[in-house]
Design an enzyme around this catalytic site. Sequence first.
Site, short mmCIF file in Angstrom:
data_model
loop_
_atom_site.label_atom_id
_atom_site.label_comp_id
_atom_site.label_asym_id
_atom_site.label_seq_id
_atom_site.Cartn_x
_atom_site.Cartn_y
_atom_site.Cartn_z
N GLY A 22 -11.00 -3.05 2.72
CA GLY A 22 -11.58 -1.89 3.40
C GLY A 22 -11.11 -1.74 4.85
CB ALA A 74 -2.63 -6.52 -5.40
N GLY A 75 -4.72 -4.39 -4.80
CA GLY A 75 -5.85 -3.59 -5.28
C GLY A 75 -5.41 -2.20 -5.63
CG HIS A 76 -4.39 -0.98 -9.22
ND1 HIS A 76 -3.64 -2.13 -9.34
CD2 HIS A 76 -5.07 -0.86 -10.35
CE1 HIS A 76 -3.88 -2.67 -10.50
NE2 HIS A 76 -4.74 -1.93 -11.15
CG ASP A 130 -1.79 -1.20 1.32
OD1 ASP A 130 -2.29 -1.64 0.28
OD2 ASP A 130 -1.93 -1.74 2.43
CD GLN A 171 0.52 -8.64 -2.47
OE1 GLN A 171 1.21 -9.30 -3.21
NE2 GLN A 171 -0.75 -8.42 -2.74
CE LYS A 183 2.93 -2.23 -4.68
NZ LYS A 183 2.64 -2.08 -3.26
CB SER A 243 3.89 11.12 -5.42
OG SER A 243 2.57 11.15 -5.00
CB THR A 273 -6.73 -10.27 1.36
OG1 THR A 273 -6.16 -11.34 0.60
CG2 THR A 273 -5.68 -9.19 1.58
CB ALA A 303 -7.51 -0.82 -2.43
P1 IMP Z 1 -2.66 -12.64 1.90
O1 IMP Z 1 -1.75 -12.07 0.88
O2 IMP Z 1 -4.10 -12.43 1.61
O3 IMP Z 1 -2.33 -14.08 2.19
O4 IMP Z 1 -2.40 -11.85 3.30
C1 IMP Z 1 -1.16 -11.97 4.01
C2 IMP Z 1 -0.79 -10.62 4.63
O5 IMP Z 1 -0.42 -9.71 3.60
C3 IMP Z 1 -1.91 -9.94 5.41
O6 IMP Z 1 -1.34 -9.23 6.48
C4 IMP Z 1 -2.49 -8.96 4.40
O7 IMP Z 1 -3.12 -7.87 5.03
C5 IMP Z 1 -1.22 -8.53 3.67
N1 IMP Z 1 -1.47 -8.08 2.30
C6 IMP Z 1 -1.77 -8.83 1.23
N2 IMP Z 1 -1.93 -8.06 0.14
C7 IMP Z 1 -1.70 -6.81 0.53
C8 IMP Z 1 -1.67 -5.57 -0.17
O8 IMP Z 1 -1.89 -5.47 -1.39
N3 IMP Z 1 -1.38 -4.48 0.59
C9 IMP Z 1 -1.09 -4.56 1.91
N4 IMP Z 1 -1.10 -5.69 2.60
C10 IMP Z 1 -1.40 -6.81 1.90
#
Ligand code: IMP
Length: 436
Positions: A298, A46-48, A20, A222, A23, A417, A133, A295
Amino acid sequence: MITIFDEHQVIAVVGGQWGDEGKGKFIDYLAKEADIIARGTGGNNAGHTIVLNGAKHIFHLLPSGILHKNKLNLIGNGTVIDPKVLLEEIETLEKAGYYVDQENLAISGDAHVILPYHVEIEARGAKEKIGTTGRGIGPTYIDKAARCGVRMNDLTNYSILEEKVKQNLKEKKGEYPEQELEDTVQAYTKYGLKLFTYIKDTRTILKNAHDQGKKILLEGAQGTLLSMDHGTYPFVTSSECSAAGLASGVGLLRDMKVLSVVKAYTTRVGNGPFPSELNNSLGELIRQTGAEYGATTGRPRKCGWLDAVALKHTLGINGNSIVVSKLDVLGGLEEIKICTQYLYSGPQVPYNGAIITNGQQIDFFPTDSRILENCKPVYEYIQPGWSGTVKDKLPELASMYLNAISCITGAKIEMVSYGAEREKMFSNPTPFYKRA
Ligand code: IMP
Protein backbone atom coordinates in the site's frame (compact mmCIF):
# COMPACT_ATOMS: atom_id res chain seq x y z
CA MET A 1 -6.33 -13.01 -36.43
CA ILE A 2 -2.62 -13.75 -36.18
CA THR A 3 -1.45 -13.64 -32.59
CA ILE A 4 1.91 -13.62 -30.97
CA PHE A 5 1.51 -17.29 -29.92
CA ASP A 6 1.26 -18.29 -33.60
CA GLU A 7 4.87 -17.27 -33.96
CA HIS A 8 6.24 -18.26 -30.55
CA GLN A 9 5.46 -21.20 -28.33
CA VAL A 10 6.95 -19.66 -25.21
CA ILE A 11 6.33 -16.03 -24.27
CA ALA A 12 7.92 -14.41 -21.23
CA VAL A 13 6.46 -11.21 -19.83
CA VAL A 14 8.92 -9.34 -17.63
CA GLY A 15 9.18 -5.92 -16.04
CA GLY A 16 11.37 -3.43 -17.90
CA GLN A 17 11.62 -0.94 -15.03
CA TRP A 18 11.43 -1.10 -11.22
CA GLY A 19 8.38 -3.37 -11.06
CA ASP A 20 4.68 -2.45 -11.01
CA GLU A 21 4.74 -1.85 -14.77
CA GLY A 22 1.26 -3.31 -15.21
CA LYS A 23 2.42 -6.78 -16.27
CA GLY A 24 -0.83 -8.31 -14.99
CA LYS A 25 -3.01 -6.90 -17.72
CA PHE A 26 -0.78 -8.23 -20.54
CA ILE A 27 -0.39 -11.57 -18.78
CA ASP A 28 -4.16 -11.81 -18.43
CA TYR A 29 -4.55 -10.96 -22.13
CA LEU A 30 -1.99 -13.54 -23.27
CA ALA A 31 -3.18 -16.15 -20.75
CA LYS A 32 -6.39 -16.59 -22.73
CA GLU A 33 -4.35 -18.27 -25.46
CA ALA A 34 -1.79 -20.08 -23.32
CA ASP A 35 -2.07 -23.67 -22.07
CA ILE A 36 0.29 -23.11 -19.16
CA ILE A 37 1.04 -19.97 -17.16
CA ALA A 38 4.20 -20.24 -15.05
CA ARG A 39 5.88 -18.09 -12.44
CA GLY A 40 9.58 -18.52 -11.82
CA THR A 41 10.88 -15.81 -9.50
CA GLY A 42 10.06 -13.91 -6.32
CA GLY A 43 7.27 -14.67 -3.90
CA ASN A 44 4.54 -12.77 -2.14
CA ASN A 45 6.46 -9.52 -2.52
CA ALA A 46 4.61 -9.35 -5.87
CA GLY A 47 0.93 -8.54 -6.11
CA HIS A 48 -1.77 -8.33 -8.71
CA THR A 49 -5.37 -7.36 -8.32
CA ILE A 50 -8.08 -9.69 -9.57
CA VAL A 51 -11.78 -8.86 -9.56
CA LEU A 52 -13.90 -11.84 -8.46
CA ASN A 53 -17.68 -11.50 -8.73
CA GLY A 54 -17.36 -7.75 -8.43
CA ALA A 55 -15.01 -7.92 -5.43
CA LYS A 56 -11.34 -6.97 -5.70
CA HIS A 57 -8.74 -9.42 -4.40
CA ILE A 58 -4.99 -9.08 -4.39
CA PHE A 59 -3.06 -12.23 -5.18
CA HIS A 60 0.64 -12.52 -4.49
CA LEU A 61 1.67 -16.04 -5.33
CA LEU A 62 -0.85 -17.69 -7.61
CA PRO A 63 -0.07 -17.09 -11.29
CA SER A 64 -2.43 -14.74 -13.10
CA GLY A 65 -3.94 -17.51 -15.21
CA ILE A 66 -5.66 -19.10 -12.23
CA LEU A 67 -9.08 -17.74 -13.22
CA HIS A 68 -8.88 -19.01 -16.78
CA LYS A 69 -10.52 -22.39 -17.30
CA ASN A 70 -8.56 -25.47 -18.46
CA LYS A 71 -5.15 -23.96 -17.94
CA LEU A 72 -2.33 -25.20 -15.79
CA ASN A 73 -0.80 -22.61 -13.46
CA LEU A 74 2.65 -23.46 -12.36
CA ILE A 75 4.84 -22.05 -9.56
CA GLY A 76 8.42 -22.83 -10.52
CA ASN A 77 11.62 -23.85 -8.78
CA GLY A 78 12.99 -20.29 -8.63
CA THR A 79 10.19 -18.90 -6.47
CA VAL A 80 10.02 -18.58 -2.70
CA ILE A 81 6.72 -19.63 -1.18
CA ASP A 82 4.98 -18.67 2.03
CA PRO A 83 2.64 -21.69 2.23
CA LYS A 84 0.24 -19.93 4.58
CA VAL A 85 -0.26 -17.10 2.08
CA LEU A 86 -0.63 -19.56 -0.78
CA LEU A 87 -3.28 -21.57 1.07
CA GLU A 88 -5.16 -18.37 1.90
CA GLU A 89 -5.20 -17.43 -1.77
CA ILE A 90 -6.49 -20.86 -2.75
CA GLU A 91 -9.18 -20.60 -0.07
CA THR A 92 -10.22 -17.13 -1.27
CA LEU A 93 -10.66 -18.47 -4.77
CA GLU A 94 -12.64 -21.49 -3.62
CA LYS A 95 -14.96 -19.30 -1.56
CA ALA A 96 -15.60 -17.28 -4.70
CA GLY A 97 -16.58 -20.47 -6.54
CA TYR A 98 -13.34 -21.23 -8.39
CA TYR A 99 -12.15 -24.76 -7.83
CA VAL A 100 -8.38 -25.19 -7.58
CA ASP A 101 -7.11 -28.71 -8.20
CA GLN A 102 -4.12 -30.60 -9.62
CA GLU A 103 -5.37 -29.92 -13.12
CA ASN A 104 -4.89 -26.20 -12.74
CA LEU A 105 -2.15 -25.77 -10.15
CA ALA A 106 1.32 -27.30 -9.85
CA ILE A 107 4.04 -26.20 -7.44
CA SER A 108 7.69 -27.12 -7.82
CA GLY A 109 8.99 -29.38 -5.06
CA ASP A 110 12.27 -27.45 -5.37
CA ALA A 111 10.81 -24.00 -4.65
CA HIS A 112 12.06 -22.63 -1.34
CA VAL A 113 9.84 -22.06 1.68
CA ILE A 114 9.56 -18.79 3.57
CA LEU A 115 9.51 -19.54 7.31
CA PRO A 116 8.65 -17.23 10.23
CA TYR A 117 12.33 -16.75 11.11
CA HIS A 118 12.94 -15.29 7.62
CA VAL A 119 10.34 -12.60 8.21
CA GLU A 120 11.83 -11.89 11.67
CA ILE A 121 15.36 -11.55 10.31
CA GLU A 122 14.22 -9.16 7.62
CA ALA A 123 12.36 -7.00 10.14
CA ARG A 124 15.65 -6.54 12.01
CA GLY A 125 17.60 -5.19 9.03
CA ALA A 126 16.79 -4.97 5.33
CA LYS A 127 13.18 -3.90 5.80
CA GLU A 128 14.13 -0.37 6.78
CA LYS A 129 17.49 -0.13 5.03
CA ILE A 130 16.38 -1.33 1.61
CA GLY A 131 12.66 -0.62 2.02
CA THR A 132 11.70 -4.23 1.39
CA THR A 133 8.17 -5.57 1.45
CA GLY A 134 8.89 -7.38 4.74
CA ARG A 135 7.76 -10.76 3.45
CA GLY A 136 10.96 -12.67 4.23
CA ILE A 137 12.03 -12.84 0.59
CA GLY A 138 15.70 -11.87 1.03
CA PRO A 139 16.49 -14.13 4.00
CA THR A 140 14.84 -17.08 2.21
CA TYR A 141 17.01 -16.57 -0.87
CA ILE A 142 20.03 -16.19 1.44
CA ASP A 143 19.33 -19.67 2.85
CA LYS A 144 18.89 -21.00 -0.67
CA ALA A 145 22.33 -19.69 -1.66
CA ALA A 146 23.82 -20.88 1.65
CA ARG A 147 22.38 -24.32 0.88
CA CYS A 148 20.47 -24.62 4.12
CA GLY A 149 17.01 -23.71 2.77
CA VAL A 150 13.79 -25.64 3.26
CA ARG A 151 12.13 -26.66 -0.01
CA MET A 152 8.50 -27.49 -0.74
CA ASN A 153 9.28 -31.21 -0.87
CA ASP A 154 10.67 -30.99 2.67
CA LEU A 155 7.27 -29.93 3.97
CA THR A 156 5.96 -33.39 3.25
CA ASN A 157 8.74 -35.17 5.13
CA TYR A 158 8.46 -34.58 8.89
CA SER A 159 11.92 -35.74 9.97
CA ILE A 160 13.77 -33.83 7.24
CA LEU A 161 11.74 -30.70 8.00
CA GLU A 162 12.44 -30.98 11.72
CA GLU A 163 16.15 -31.50 11.13
CA LYS A 164 16.43 -28.52 8.79
CA VAL A 165 14.39 -26.14 10.91
CA LYS A 166 16.33 -27.19 14.03
CA GLN A 167 19.66 -26.51 12.30
CA ASN A 168 18.46 -23.16 10.97
CA LEU A 169 17.08 -22.01 14.31
CA LYS A 170 20.36 -23.01 15.97
CA GLU A 171 22.42 -21.03 13.48
CA LYS A 172 20.17 -17.99 13.42
CA LYS A 173 19.26 -17.77 17.09
CA GLY A 174 22.29 -19.28 18.79
CA GLU A 175 20.32 -21.99 20.51
CA TYR A 176 17.04 -23.20 19.19
CA PRO A 177 13.88 -22.57 21.25
CA GLU A 178 12.16 -25.97 21.67
CA GLN A 179 8.67 -24.50 21.52
CA GLU A 180 9.35 -22.54 18.34
CA LEU A 181 10.81 -25.62 16.71
CA GLU A 182 7.78 -27.71 17.59
CA ASP A 183 5.27 -25.06 16.57
CA THR A 184 7.01 -24.35 13.27
CA VAL A 185 7.41 -27.99 12.29
CA GLN A 186 3.80 -28.82 13.24
CA ALA A 187 2.34 -25.86 11.36
CA TYR A 188 4.46 -26.34 8.24
CA THR A 189 3.84 -30.08 8.13
CA LYS A 190 0.12 -29.26 8.07
CA TYR A 191 0.67 -26.82 5.22
CA GLY A 192 2.68 -29.50 3.44
CA LEU A 193 -0.16 -32.00 3.78
CA LYS A 194 -2.66 -29.52 2.39
CA LEU A 195 -0.42 -28.69 -0.56
CA PHE A 196 0.85 -32.25 -1.13
CA THR A 197 -1.14 -32.97 -4.27
CA TYR A 198 0.02 -29.79 -5.98
CA ILE A 199 3.73 -30.42 -5.45
CA LYS A 200 5.19 -31.69 -8.71
CA ASP A 201 8.24 -31.98 -10.91
CA THR A 202 7.29 -28.80 -12.72
CA ARG A 203 10.26 -28.70 -15.11
CA THR A 204 9.33 -32.09 -16.54
CA ILE A 205 5.72 -30.91 -16.88
CA LEU A 206 6.96 -27.90 -18.85
CA LYS A 207 9.37 -29.92 -20.98
CA ASN A 208 6.65 -32.42 -21.90
CA ALA A 209 4.17 -29.64 -22.59
CA HIS A 210 6.71 -27.97 -24.84
CA ASP A 211 7.38 -31.25 -26.67
CA GLN A 212 3.62 -31.55 -27.25
CA GLY A 213 3.46 -28.10 -28.80
CA LYS A 214 1.58 -26.48 -25.91
CA LYS A 215 1.66 -22.71 -25.50
CA ILE A 216 3.54 -21.54 -22.45
CA LEU A 217 3.36 -18.12 -20.85
CA LEU A 218 6.07 -17.20 -18.35
CA GLU A 219 4.95 -14.59 -15.85
CA GLY A 220 7.70 -12.33 -14.55
CA ALA A 221 7.64 -10.67 -11.14
CA GLN A 222 9.16 -7.33 -10.07
CA GLY A 223 11.28 -5.58 -12.73
CA THR A 224 14.75 -5.88 -14.22
CA LEU A 225 16.02 -2.75 -12.42
CA LEU A 226 15.31 -4.66 -9.19
CA SER A 227 17.29 -7.67 -10.37
CA MET A 228 20.17 -8.72 -8.16
CA ASP A 229 22.61 -8.91 -11.06
CA HIS A 230 21.42 -6.08 -13.29
CA GLY A 231 19.55 -3.73 -10.96
CA THR A 232 20.38 -0.83 -8.68
CA TYR A 233 22.36 -2.85 -6.16
CA PRO A 234 21.97 -2.99 -3.17
CA PHE A 235 18.45 -1.54 -3.57
CA VAL A 236 17.16 -4.60 -5.36
CA THR A 237 15.11 -7.66 -4.59
CA SER A 238 16.85 -10.98 -3.97
CA SER A 239 15.90 -12.82 -7.13
CA GLU A 240 17.01 -12.54 -10.72
CA CYS A 241 13.92 -10.95 -12.22
CA SER A 242 15.17 -10.49 -15.78
CA ALA A 243 13.96 -12.85 -18.54
CA ALA A 244 17.06 -15.00 -18.00
CA GLY A 245 16.18 -15.42 -14.32
CA LEU A 246 12.60 -16.25 -15.22
CA ALA A 247 13.72 -18.97 -17.64
CA SER A 248 15.98 -20.44 -14.98
CA GLY A 249 13.22 -20.12 -12.39
CA VAL A 250 10.95 -22.44 -14.34
CA GLY A 251 13.69 -24.58 -15.89
CA LEU A 252 12.81 -23.91 -19.52
CA LEU A 253 14.84 -21.97 -22.02
CA ARG A 254 13.47 -22.83 -25.42
CA ASP A 255 12.49 -20.54 -28.27
CA MET A 256 11.41 -17.83 -25.84
CA LYS A 257 9.91 -14.55 -27.00
CA VAL A 258 10.42 -11.86 -24.37
CA LEU A 259 8.06 -8.94 -23.91
CA SER A 260 9.19 -6.26 -21.48
CA VAL A 261 6.36 -4.30 -19.95
CA VAL A 262 7.21 -0.61 -19.70
CA LYS A 263 5.04 2.02 -18.10
CA ALA A 264 4.68 5.22 -20.17
CA TYR A 265 6.40 6.94 -17.24
CA THR A 266 8.48 5.55 -14.36
CA THR A 267 7.63 4.53 -10.81
CA ARG A 268 9.58 3.08 -7.95
CA VAL A 269 8.60 1.85 -4.50
CA GLY A 270 11.04 1.23 -1.64
CA ASN A 271 14.42 2.89 -1.16
CA GLY A 272 17.10 3.53 -3.76
CA PRO A 273 17.96 6.11 -6.44
CA PHE A 274 15.47 7.22 -9.09
CA PRO A 275 16.99 9.98 -11.27
CA SER A 276 13.85 11.04 -13.16
CA GLU A 277 11.65 11.21 -10.05
CA LEU A 278 9.23 14.14 -9.95
CA ASN A 279 9.23 15.05 -6.30
CA ASN A 280 6.59 17.75 -6.81
CA SER A 281 2.92 18.34 -7.58
CA LEU A 282 3.29 16.85 -11.06
CA GLY A 283 4.61 13.62 -9.55
CA GLU A 284 1.65 13.67 -7.16
CA LEU A 285 -0.76 14.19 -10.07
CA ILE A 286 0.70 11.17 -11.90
CA ARG A 287 0.45 9.14 -8.67
CA GLN A 288 -3.22 10.03 -8.24
CA THR A 289 -4.14 9.57 -11.91
CA GLY A 290 -2.27 6.29 -12.19
CA ALA A 291 -3.35 5.04 -8.72
CA GLU A 292 0.30 4.43 -7.94
CA TYR A 293 0.14 2.68 -4.59
CA GLY A 294 1.81 -0.68 -3.91
CA ALA A 295 -0.50 -3.70 -4.27
CA THR A 296 1.41 -5.57 -1.57
CA THR A 297 2.26 -2.91 1.00
CA GLY A 298 0.00 0.00 0.00
CA ARG A 299 3.05 2.31 -0.03
CA PRO A 300 2.81 5.33 -2.37
CA ARG A 301 5.03 4.82 -5.41
CA LYS A 302 7.47 7.55 -6.38
CA CYS A 303 6.60 8.78 -9.89
CA GLY A 304 8.63 10.42 -12.64
CA TRP A 305 9.27 10.75 -16.37
CA LEU A 306 10.23 7.84 -18.55
CA ASP A 307 13.92 7.13 -18.11
CA ALA A 308 15.33 6.06 -21.48
CA VAL A 309 18.82 5.48 -20.04
CA ALA A 310 17.42 2.91 -17.62
CA LEU A 311 15.17 1.45 -20.29
CA LYS A 312 18.02 0.97 -22.77
CA HIS A 313 19.87 -0.86 -19.99
CA THR A 314 17.05 -3.37 -19.44
CA LEU A 315 16.34 -3.79 -23.16
CA GLY A 316 20.00 -4.70 -23.58
CA ILE A 317 19.35 -7.58 -21.18
CA ASN A 318 15.87 -8.72 -22.18
CA GLY A 319 15.69 -7.81 -25.87
CA ASN A 320 13.97 -4.90 -27.53
CA SER A 321 10.32 -6.00 -27.72
CA ILE A 322 8.22 -3.94 -25.36
CA VAL A 323 4.61 -3.34 -24.47
CA VAL A 324 3.73 0.07 -23.12
CA SER A 325 1.25 0.36 -20.26
CA LYS A 326 -0.78 3.19 -18.73
CA LEU A 327 -0.38 5.59 -21.64
CA ASP A 328 -3.71 7.20 -20.66
CA VAL A 329 -2.24 8.42 -17.35
CA LEU A 330 -0.16 11.01 -19.22
CA GLY A 331 -3.24 12.39 -21.03
CA GLY A 332 -3.99 16.03 -20.27
CA LEU A 333 -0.46 17.00 -19.21
CA GLU A 334 0.90 20.20 -20.68
CA GLU A 335 4.22 18.68 -21.71
CA ILE A 336 5.92 15.32 -21.55
CA LYS A 337 9.62 14.63 -21.15
CA ILE A 338 11.94 11.68 -21.61
CA CYS A 339 15.21 11.45 -19.70
CA THR A 340 17.89 10.67 -22.28
CA GLN A 341 21.16 11.13 -20.35
CA TYR A 342 22.39 11.77 -16.83
CA LEU A 343 24.46 14.61 -15.50
CA TYR A 344 26.81 13.21 -12.88
CA SER A 345 27.06 15.60 -9.95
CA GLY A 346 29.23 14.03 -7.30
CA PRO A 347 32.78 13.26 -6.27
CA GLN A 348 35.09 11.74 -8.87
CA VAL A 349 34.57 8.01 -8.82
CA PRO A 350 36.10 4.99 -10.55
CA TYR A 351 33.54 2.85 -12.32
CA ASN A 352 33.99 -0.02 -14.76
CA GLY A 353 37.59 0.82 -15.59
CA ALA A 354 37.04 4.56 -16.12
CA ILE A 355 36.70 7.65 -13.97
CA ILE A 356 33.39 9.51 -13.77
CA THR A 357 33.93 13.17 -12.93
CA ASN A 358 31.68 15.86 -11.54
CA GLY A 359 29.70 17.57 -14.34
CA GLN A 360 30.13 14.69 -16.81
CA GLN A 361 27.15 13.67 -18.91
CA ILE A 362 26.72 9.92 -19.11
CA ASP A 363 24.45 7.88 -21.33
CA PHE A 364 24.88 4.53 -19.60
CA PHE A 365 23.07 3.22 -16.53
CA PRO A 366 25.26 2.80 -13.44
CA THR A 367 24.13 -0.28 -11.54
CA ASP A 368 25.92 1.03 -8.46
CA SER A 369 23.38 2.96 -6.40
CA ARG A 370 26.06 5.21 -4.89
CA ILE A 371 26.78 6.53 -8.38
CA LEU A 372 23.21 6.58 -9.61
CA GLU A 373 22.08 8.67 -6.65
CA ASN A 374 24.37 11.45 -7.90
CA CYS A 375 22.91 11.35 -11.41
CA LYS A 376 20.53 14.13 -12.43
CA PRO A 377 18.20 13.63 -15.38
CA VAL A 378 18.86 15.36 -18.69
CA TYR A 379 15.68 15.79 -20.74
CA GLU A 380 16.66 16.13 -24.37
CA TYR A 381 13.18 15.09 -25.49
CA ILE A 382 10.25 17.36 -24.60
CA GLN A 383 6.92 17.38 -26.41
CA PRO A 384 3.46 18.84 -25.85
CA GLY A 385 0.96 16.55 -24.14
CA TRP A 386 -2.32 15.42 -25.68
CA SER A 387 -5.75 16.29 -24.48
CA GLY A 388 -8.83 14.13 -24.28
CA THR A 389 -9.05 10.43 -23.64
CA VAL A 390 -7.53 7.71 -25.77
CA LYS A 391 -10.31 5.72 -27.45
CA ASP A 392 -10.10 3.57 -30.57
CA LYS A 393 -7.48 5.77 -32.13
CA LEU A 394 -4.40 7.23 -30.52
CA PRO A 395 -4.17 11.04 -30.48
CA GLU A 396 -1.40 12.11 -32.83
CA LEU A 397 0.73 13.45 -30.00
CA ALA A 398 0.43 10.12 -28.16
CA SER A 399 1.67 8.33 -31.30
CA MET A 400 4.49 10.82 -31.49
CA TYR A 401 5.43 10.01 -27.90
CA LEU A 402 5.49 6.27 -28.63
CA ASN A 403 7.58 6.92 -31.71
CA ALA A 404 10.02 8.89 -29.60
CA ILE A 405 10.34 5.97 -27.16
CA SER A 406 11.11 3.68 -30.10
CA CYS A 407 13.58 6.05 -31.69
CA ILE A 408 15.45 6.88 -28.48
CA THR A 409 15.70 3.35 -27.09
CA GLY A 410 15.49 1.15 -30.20
CA ALA A 411 12.45 -0.59 -28.70
CA LYS A 412 9.91 -2.35 -30.85
CA ILE A 413 6.52 -1.56 -29.35
CA GLU A 414 4.26 -4.60 -29.73
CA MET A 415 1.23 -3.55 -27.70
CA VAL A 416 -0.03 -0.47 -25.92
CA SER A 417 -2.48 -0.35 -23.04
CA TYR A 418 -4.43 2.78 -22.20
CA GLY A 419 -6.71 1.78 -19.32
CA ALA A 420 -7.41 -0.97 -16.82
CA GLU A 421 -10.19 -2.60 -18.84
CA ARG A 422 -9.30 -5.56 -21.04
CA GLU A 423 -10.39 -3.92 -24.27
CA LYS A 424 -8.28 -0.80 -23.76
CA MET A 425 -5.33 -2.14 -25.67
CA PHE A 426 -3.83 -1.74 -29.11
CA SER A 427 -2.13 -4.90 -30.27
CA ASN A 428 -1.44 -3.84 -33.83
CA PRO A 429 1.74 -1.84 -33.58
CA THR A 430 1.96 -0.52 -37.14
CA PRO A 431 0.20 2.81 -36.66
CA PHE A 432 2.72 4.03 -34.15
CA TYR A 433 5.75 1.82 -34.46
CA LYS A 434 8.74 3.10 -36.37
CA ARG A 435 12.07 1.44 -35.70
CA ALA A 436 14.91 3.74 -34.70
P1 IMP B 1 11.85 -7.42 -1.30
O1 IMP B 1 11.63 -8.03 -2.63
O2 IMP B 1 10.68 -7.49 -0.40
O3 IMP B 1 13.11 -7.96 -0.66
O4 IMP B 1 12.12 -5.84 -1.52
C1 IMP B 1 13.30 -5.36 -2.19
C2 IMP B 1 12.95 -4.14 -3.04
O5 IMP B 1 12.16 -4.55 -4.14
C3 IMP B 1 12.15 -3.06 -2.32
O6 IMP B 1 12.52 -1.80 -2.83
C4 IMP B 1 10.72 -3.37 -2.73
O7 IMP B 1 9.90 -2.22 -2.66
C5 IMP B 1 10.94 -3.82 -4.17
N1 IMP B 1 9.89 -4.72 -4.65
C6 IMP B 1 9.71 -6.02 -4.33
N2 IMP B 1 8.64 -6.52 -4.97
C7 IMP B 1 8.16 -5.54 -5.73
C8 IMP B 1 7.08 -5.48 -6.66
O8 IMP B 1 6.35 -6.44 -6.92
N3 IMP B 1 6.90 -4.27 -7.26
C9 IMP B 1 7.72 -3.20 -7.03
N4 IMP B 1 8.73 -3.23 -6.18
C10 IMP B 1 8.95 -4.39 -5.54
